[in-house]
Scaffold this motif. Structure first.
Motif, PDB file in Angstrom:
ATOM      1  N   SER A 110       2.269  -7.618  27.481  1.00  0.00           N
ATOM      2  CA  SER A 110       1.437  -8.822  27.389  1.00  0.00           C
ATOM      3  C   SER A 110       0.981  -9.122  25.965  1.00  0.00           C
ATOM      4  N   LEU A 111       1.294  -8.232  25.025  1.00  0.00           N
ATOM      5  CA  LEU A 111       0.806  -8.389  23.654  1.00  0.00           C
ATOM      6  C   LEU A 111       1.645  -9.380  22.861  1.00  0.00           C
ATOM      7  N   LEU A 112       1.025  -9.980  21.860  1.00  0.00           N
ATOM      8  CA  LEU A 112       1.678 -10.977  21.014  1.00  0.00           C
ATOM      9  C   LEU A 112       2.120 -10.358  19.692  1.00  0.00           C
ATOM     10  N   GLU A 113       3.213 -10.852  19.161  1.00  0.00           N
ATOM     11  CA  GLU A 113       3.731 -10.399  17.877  1.00  0.00           C
ATOM     12  C   GLU A 113       2.937 -11.058  16.741  1.00  0.00           C
ATOM     13  N   PRO A 114       2.861 -10.411  15.581  1.00  0.00           N
ATOM     14  CA  PRO A 114       2.157 -11.025  14.446  1.00  0.00           C
ATOM     15  C   PRO A 114       2.697 -12.411  14.084  1.00  0.00           C
ATOM     16  N   GLU A 115       4.000 -12.608  14.237  1.00  0.00           N
ATOM     17  CA  GLU A 115       4.620 -13.896  13.909  1.00  0.00           C
ATOM     18  C   GLU A 115       4.105 -15.034  14.796  1.00  0.00           C
ATOM     19  N   GLN A 116       3.493 -14.709  15.919  1.00  0.00           N
ATOM     20  CA  GLN A 116       2.985 -15.734  16.835  1.00  0.00           C
ATOM     21  C   GLN A 116       1.587 -16.239  16.440  1.00  0.00           C
ATOM     22  N   MET A 117       0.960 -15.585  15.477  1.00  0.00           N
ATOM     23  CA  MET A 117      -0.374 -15.984  15.057  1.00  0.00           C
ATOM     24  C   MET A 117      -0.310 -17.164  14.087  1.00  0.00           C
ATOM     25  N   SER A 118      -1.303 -18.042  14.162  1.00  0.00           N
ATOM     26  CA  SER A 118      -1.439 -19.120  13.173  1.00  0.00           C
ATOM     27  C   SER A 118      -2.197 -18.635  11.947  1.00  0.00           C
ATOM     28  N   LEU A 119      -3.175 -17.754  12.179  1.00  0.00           N
ATOM     29  CA  LEU A 119      -4.035 -17.229  11.121  1.00  0.00           C
ATOM     30  C   LEU A 119      -4.434 -15.813  11.491  1.00  0.00           C
ATOM     31  N   ILE A 120      -4.419 -14.911  10.520  1.00  0.00           N
ATOM     32  CA  ILE A 120      -4.888 -13.535  10.733  1.00  0.00           C
ATOM     33  C   ILE A 120      -5.944 -13.238   9.670  1.00  0.00           C
ATOM     34  N   VAL A 121      -7.142 -12.872  10.126  1.00  0.00           N
ATOM     35  CA  VAL A 121      -8.212 -12.443   9.223  1.00  0.00           C
ATOM     36  C   VAL A 121      -8.192 -10.921   9.199  1.00  0.00           C
ATOM     37  N   LEU A 122      -7.994 -10.362   8.017  1.00  0.00           N
ATOM     38  CA  LEU A 122      -7.837  -8.919   7.847  1.00  0.00           C
ATOM     39  C   LEU A 122      -9.109  -8.294   7.292  1.00  0.00           C
ATOM     40  N   PRO A 123      -9.473  -7.117   7.799  1.00  0.00           N
ATOM     41  CA  PRO A 123     -10.571  -6.387   7.173  1.00  0.00           C
ATOM     42  C   PRO A 123     -10.100  -5.816   5.840  1.00  0.00           C
ATOM     43  N   LEU A 124     -11.036  -5.533   4.964  1.00  0.00           N
ATOM     44  CA  LEU A 124     -10.658  -4.908   3.695  1.00  0.00           C
ATOM     45  C   LEU A 124     -11.774  -3.983   3.223  1.00  0.00           C
ATOM     46  N   VAL A 125     -11.384  -3.034   2.406  1.00  0.00           N
ATOM     47  CA  VAL A 125     -12.354  -2.137   1.774  1.00  0.00           C
ATOM     48  C   VAL A 125     -12.738  -2.694   0.411  1.00  0.00           C
ATOM     49  N   GLY A 126     -11.754  -3.266  -0.280  1.00  0.00           N
ATOM     50  CA  GLY A 126     -11.991  -3.847  -1.587  1.00  0.00           C
ATOM     51  C   GLY A 126     -11.004  -4.966  -1.862  1.00  0.00           C
ATOM     52  N   PHE A 127     -11.323  -5.799  -2.852  1.00  0.00           N
ATOM     53  CA  PHE A 127     -10.423  -6.875  -3.265  1.00  0.00           C
ATOM     54  C   PHE A 127     -10.750  -7.236  -4.703  1.00  0.00           C
ATOM     55  N   ASP A 128      -9.805  -7.921  -5.346  1.00  0.00           N
ATOM     56  CA  ASP A 128     -10.066  -8.394  -6.703  1.00  0.00           C
ATOM     57  C   ASP A 128      -9.959  -9.914  -6.745  1.00  0.00           C
ATOM     58  N   GLY A 129     -10.207 -10.480  -7.901  1.00  0.00           N
ATOM     59  CA  GLY A 129     -10.222 -11.919  -8.059  1.00  0.00           C
ATOM     60  C   GLY A 129      -8.869 -12.576  -7.881  1.00  0.00           C
ATOM     61  N   ARG A 130      -7.809 -11.787  -7.884  1.00  0.00           N
ATOM     62  CA  ARG A 130      -6.470 -12.314  -7.630  1.00  0.00           C
ATOM     63  C   ARG A 130      -6.117 -12.228  -6.150  1.00  0.00           C
ATOM     64  N   GLY A 131      -7.049 -11.658  -5.359  1.00  0.00           N
ATOM     65  CA  GLY A 131      -6.817 -11.549  -3.924  1.00  0.00           C
ATOM     66  C   GLY A 131      -6.050 -10.330  -3.487  1.00  0.00           C
ATOM     67  N   HIS A 132      -5.879  -9.357  -4.360  1.00  0.00           N
ATOM     68  CA  HIS A 132      -5.255  -8.109  -3.931  1.00  0.00           C
ATOM     69  C   HIS A 132      -6.232  -7.353  -3.037  1.00  0.00           C
ATOM     70  N   ARG A 133      -5.719  -6.784  -1.967  1.00  0.00           N
ATOM     71  CA  ARG A 133      -6.539  -6.148  -0.935  1.00  0.00           C
ATOM     72  C   ARG A 133      -6.357  -4.636  -0.964  1.00  0.00           C
ATOM     73  N   LEU A 134      -7.485  -3.923  -0.859  1.00  0.00           N
ATOM     74  CA  LEU A 134      -7.478  -2.481  -0.658  1.00  0.00           C
ATOM     75  C   LEU A 134      -7.923  -2.247   0.776  1.00  0.00           C
ATOM     76  N   GLY A 135      -7.030  -1.690   1.593  1.00  0.00           N
ATOM     77  CA  GLY A 135      -7.348  -1.404   2.978  1.00  0.00           C
ATOM     78  C   GLY A 135      -7.772   0.048   3.148  1.00  0.00           C
ATOM     79  N   MET A 136      -7.744   0.501   4.386  1.00  0.00           N
ATOM     80  CA  MET A 136      -8.151   1.871   4.697  1.00  0.00           C
ATOM     81  C   MET A 136      -7.081   2.894   4.321  1.00  0.00           C
ATOM     82  N   GLY A 137      -5.866   2.444   4.044  1.00  0.00           N
ATOM     83  CA  GLY A 137      -4.831   3.364   3.587  1.00  0.00           C
ATOM     84  C   GLY A 137      -3.802   3.733   4.636  1.00  0.00           C
TER      85      GLY A 137
END
Length: 197
Positions: A110-137
Motif C-alpha cells: 500500500s506504500l507510495l514510491e518517492p517519485e509519486q510525491m509532489s513535494l517532500i519536506v526533509l528533516p535536517l541536522v544542519g544546512f548552509d546558505g547554498r542549501g546543502h543538507r547535513l542529515g543524520m548520516g
C-alpha cells in the motif's frame, strides 16, 4: 564549528534540543508559513513530511494548513534501505520502526514510491546558505531520492530546520541529493538561485 561531520551533528543536535518550548511552537508556526509560500507549493497531490524527533522542527502546523486536495504522507523504512511513503492523518494508527520513529501501520504493497510525491519536506541536522543538507548520516533520503540527481522536480525537495542549524559551509558528497529550498522559522533559502528570502 568543526568540519568533522560526526562532531558537527552532535553540536547541532544539542543546539536544537536546547531550544525552549515557546521557540519550538513559534518556530513550527513560522515554518508553516514559509512552506505554504513556496513558489512551487503544490495545490494538490501527495506531499510528504516527517515525524519530528530529537528536537527537529515540527510540521503539524503545516500539515493542518495544507490545501484540501493535498494528501499528507509520512516516510516508512523499507527492507531495500529506501523510503516509501504512506498517507497519514492525525488519529491514524502508527507503529514504531527500528529507530523508534512512528510510521503509518500499512501493508508494504500500500506504500507510495518517492517519485509519486509532489513535494517532500526533509528533516535536517544542519544546512548552509547554498542549501546543502547535513542529515543524520544513515543515507535514507539520499538513496531514496537519488533519481533527482538525474531529473528535475517533482518531487520538490525542501529541507526544514531551525535557523540555529545553519552553518557557514557544508561540502556536498557525491551521493548528496540537492535540495530545491531550505525553510526555517526565519526565512527560505531558494537553492535554485542560492537566494535567501
Amino acid at each position: 564549528m568543526t568540519d568533522d561531520r560526526t562532531t558537527l551533528r552532535r553540536e547541532l543536535r544539542a543546539r536544537r534540543r536546547n531550544l525552549p518550548a515557546a521557540a519550538r511552537i513559534g518556530g513550527a508556526e513560522a515554518l508553516a508559513a514559509q512552506l505554504l509560500a513556496l513558489p512551487f507549493a503544490p495545490p494538490s497531490g501527495y506531499v510528504a513530511g516527517y515525524w519530528a524527533m530529537d528536537g527537529e522542527i515540527a510540521l503539524h502546523a503545516w500539515q493542518l494548513r495544507l490545501p484540501r486536495d493535498c494528501v499528507y504522507c509520512l516516510p516508512v523504512l523499507h527492507a531495500d534501505q529506501r523510503l516509501r511513503f504512506a498517507p497519514w492523518r492525525p488519529g491514524d494508527p502508527l507503529a514504531a520502526n527500528r529507530f523508534g520513529i512512528p510510521e503509518p501501520a500499512l501493508a508494504p504493497e500500500s506504500l507510495l514510491e518517492p517519485e509519486q510525491m509532489s513535494l517532500i519536506v526533509l528533516p535536517l541536522v544542519g544546512f548552509d546558505g547554498r542549501g546543502h543538507r547535513l542529515g543524520m548520516g544513515g543515507g535514507w533520503y539520499d538513496r531514496s531520492l537519488a533519481f533527482r540527481q538525474r531529473r528535475p522536480a517533482p518531487p520538490w525537495l525542501v529541507g526544514a530546520g531551525f535557523e540555529l542549524q545553519r552553518v557557514e559551509r557544508l561540502d556536498a558528497a557525491d551521493w548528496d541529493v540537492a535540495l530545491d529550498a531550505v525553510c526555517t522559522e526565519a526565512g527560505t533559502v531558494d537553492c535554485r538561485s542560492a537566494l535567501y528570502v
